[in-house]
Scaffold this motif. Structure first.
Motif, PDB file in Angstrom:
ATOM      1  N   ALA A   1       0.580  -0.509  -0.261  1.00 24.39           N
ATOM      2  CA  ALA A   1       0.563  -0.089  -0.557  1.00 24.39           C
ATOM      3  C   ALA A   1       0.776   1.123  -0.122  1.00 24.39           C
ATOM      4  O   ALA A   1       1.839   1.123   0.237  1.00 24.39           O
ATOM      5  N   SER A   2      -0.295   2.343  -0.285  1.00 18.64           N
ATOM      6  CA  SER A   2       0.645   4.199  -0.890  1.00 18.64           C
ATOM      7  C   SER A   2       0.829   4.131   1.196  1.00 18.64           C
ATOM      8  O   SER A   2       0.721   3.644   1.965  1.00 18.64           O
ATOM      9  N   GLY A   3       1.775   4.899   1.435  1.00 17.22           N
ATOM     10  CA  GLY A   3       2.113   5.845   2.991  1.00 17.22           C
ATOM     11  C   GLY A   3       0.503   6.057   2.859  1.00 17.22           C
ATOM     12  O   GLY A   3       0.345   6.050   4.512  1.00 17.22           O
ATOM     13  N   ASP A   4      -0.589   6.587   2.644  1.00 16.07           N
ATOM     14  CA  ASP A   4      -1.840   6.612   2.595  1.00 16.07           C
ATOM     15  C   ASP A   4      -2.514   5.512   3.045  1.00 16.07           C
ATOM     16  O   ASP A   4      -3.751   5.443   3.043  1.00 16.07           O
ATOM     17  N   GLY A   5      -2.367   4.521   2.987  1.00 12.47           N
ATOM     18  CA  GLY A   5      -2.694   3.360   3.268  1.00 12.47           C
ATOM     19  C   GLY A   5      -3.593   2.533   1.759  1.00 12.47           C
ATOM     20  O   GLY A   5      -4.470   1.071   2.009  1.00 12.47           O
ATOM     21  N   GLN A   6      -3.202   3.692   0.462  1.00  9.38           N
ATOM     22  CA  GLN A   6      -4.058   3.373  -0.557  1.00  9.38           C
ATOM     23  C   GLN A   6      -3.509   2.294  -1.863  1.00  9.38           C
ATOM     24  O   GLN A   6      -2.160   1.395  -1.618  1.00  9.38           O
ATOM     25  N   PRO A   7      -4.300   0.563  -1.762  1.00 14.12           N
ATOM     26  CA  PRO A   7      -3.603  -0.389  -2.811  1.00 14.12           C
ATOM     27  C   PRO A   7      -2.387  -0.020  -3.470  1.00 14.12           C
ATOM     28  O   PRO A   7      -4.034   0.759  -4.389  1.00 14.12           O
ATOM     29  N   ILE A   8      -1.201  -0.676  -3.907  1.00  8.74           N
ATOM     30  CA  ILE A   8      -0.806  -0.450  -5.240  1.00  8.74           C
ATOM     31  C   ILE A   8      -1.217  -1.295  -6.364  1.00  8.74           C
ATOM     32  O   ILE A   8      -1.581  -1.755  -6.488  1.00  8.74           O
TER      33      ILE A   8
END
Length: 277
Positions: free
Chosen positions: A50-57
């Motif tokens: 995930a990204s730093g904001d928790g969004q799935p890559i």
């Protein structure tokens, strides 16, 4: 199917590709996989990336929106990935094997940018520059012999890479993080250099299966970035002539190779950090 020279699988057995060797072996067809194939691979090997904001890559074509590269990844989880581009292909594989560290880099980029804006400071700052350097050409030198990374940091190239060659091979692993370095290693050139972080471990770490070593190193490195301020000073990164590592080129099988100061320069700056644990 036998991997041809233009296939990712052709690099699976080469030195310094070890962290992604098993992934490269998947791709035996000519050319590079599409974003959908890379997404599927990521879901298989690192489903929680995930990204730093928790969004799935996810891997997508470069956007045309207003957000900068790191900000776009942070907010959306979308990693800009050009089609048929080796550099971006290796970046996707880095997300597969270094998911925690890549996310940590994304978080620190965001923190540093916001901190500088709040302080009224211009530009990116030294830590963001160091993070970008490490993302492109970083390598972690992991050794159970504390003298090895200390000698590397001191630029004692002949001593550590030649005189102690057997000891180096027994105690030390070189784990590439930088996707730009993998791209350059497709056609290594004289003077090719990585930016090294050095870590001392106990001998038990070396006995772990390769996949466990990689996962442990990813967790350790992410924690160092987030909690220990790794790469706060640029001197945390030390230059490492990659063609001097045993096995990378047949030319380094002679002591004279290490006496060419065009590649193996003497020490003239503060040593990189050597971390333990």
């Amino acid at each position: 199917m036998t991997a041809g020279p233009d296939t990712p699988a052709a690099f699976a057995a080469r030195p310094l590709f070890e962290p992604i060797a098993a992934l490269l072996a998947h791709f035996t067809a000519p050319g590079l996989p599409a974003a959908a194939q890379l997404d599927a691979l990521l879901r298989d090997v690192a489903p929680h990336a995930a990204s730093g904001d928790g969004q799935p890559i996810r891997f997508v074509l470069p956007p045309t929106g207003p957000l900068a590269y790191e900000d776009h990844i942070f907010a959306t989880g979308e990693v800009p990935t050009r089609a048929d581009d080796w550099h971006d292909f290796f970046n996707a594989l880095a997300w597969c094997v270094w998911p925690r560290t890549k996310a940590a880099c994304n978080i620190v980029h965001r923190r540093e940018r916001e901190a500088r804006i709040a302080a009224g400071l211009p530009g990116r700052g030294l830590r963001r520059d160091a993070l970008t350097q490490f993302d492109e050409c970083g390598i972690v030198v992991v050794s159970s012999d504390p003298e090895i990374p200390a000698l590397l940091a001191a630029h004692e190239w002949e001593e550590v890479l030649w005189a102690r060659r057997a000891r180096l091979l027994e105690t030390t692993r070189f784990l590439v993080f930088g996707h730009g370095t993998w791209d350059q290693l497709r056609e290594p050139f004289f003077g090719l250099c990585g930016k090294a972080l050095n870590r001392v471990v106990d001998a038990g770490w070396l006995a772990l299966p390769a996949a466990e070593r990689q996962a442990e190193m990813d967790a350790w490195l992410a924690a160092q970035l987030l909690e220990a301020d790794l790469l706060r000073p640029p001197r945390d990164l030390a230059p490492l002539p990659l063609l001097g590592i045993p096995g990378v080129t047949s030319e380094n099988e002679s002591v004279m190779y290490y006496r060419d100061t065009r590649q193996f320069r003497p020490k003239c700056s503060p040593a990189g950090r050597v971390a333990a644990g």
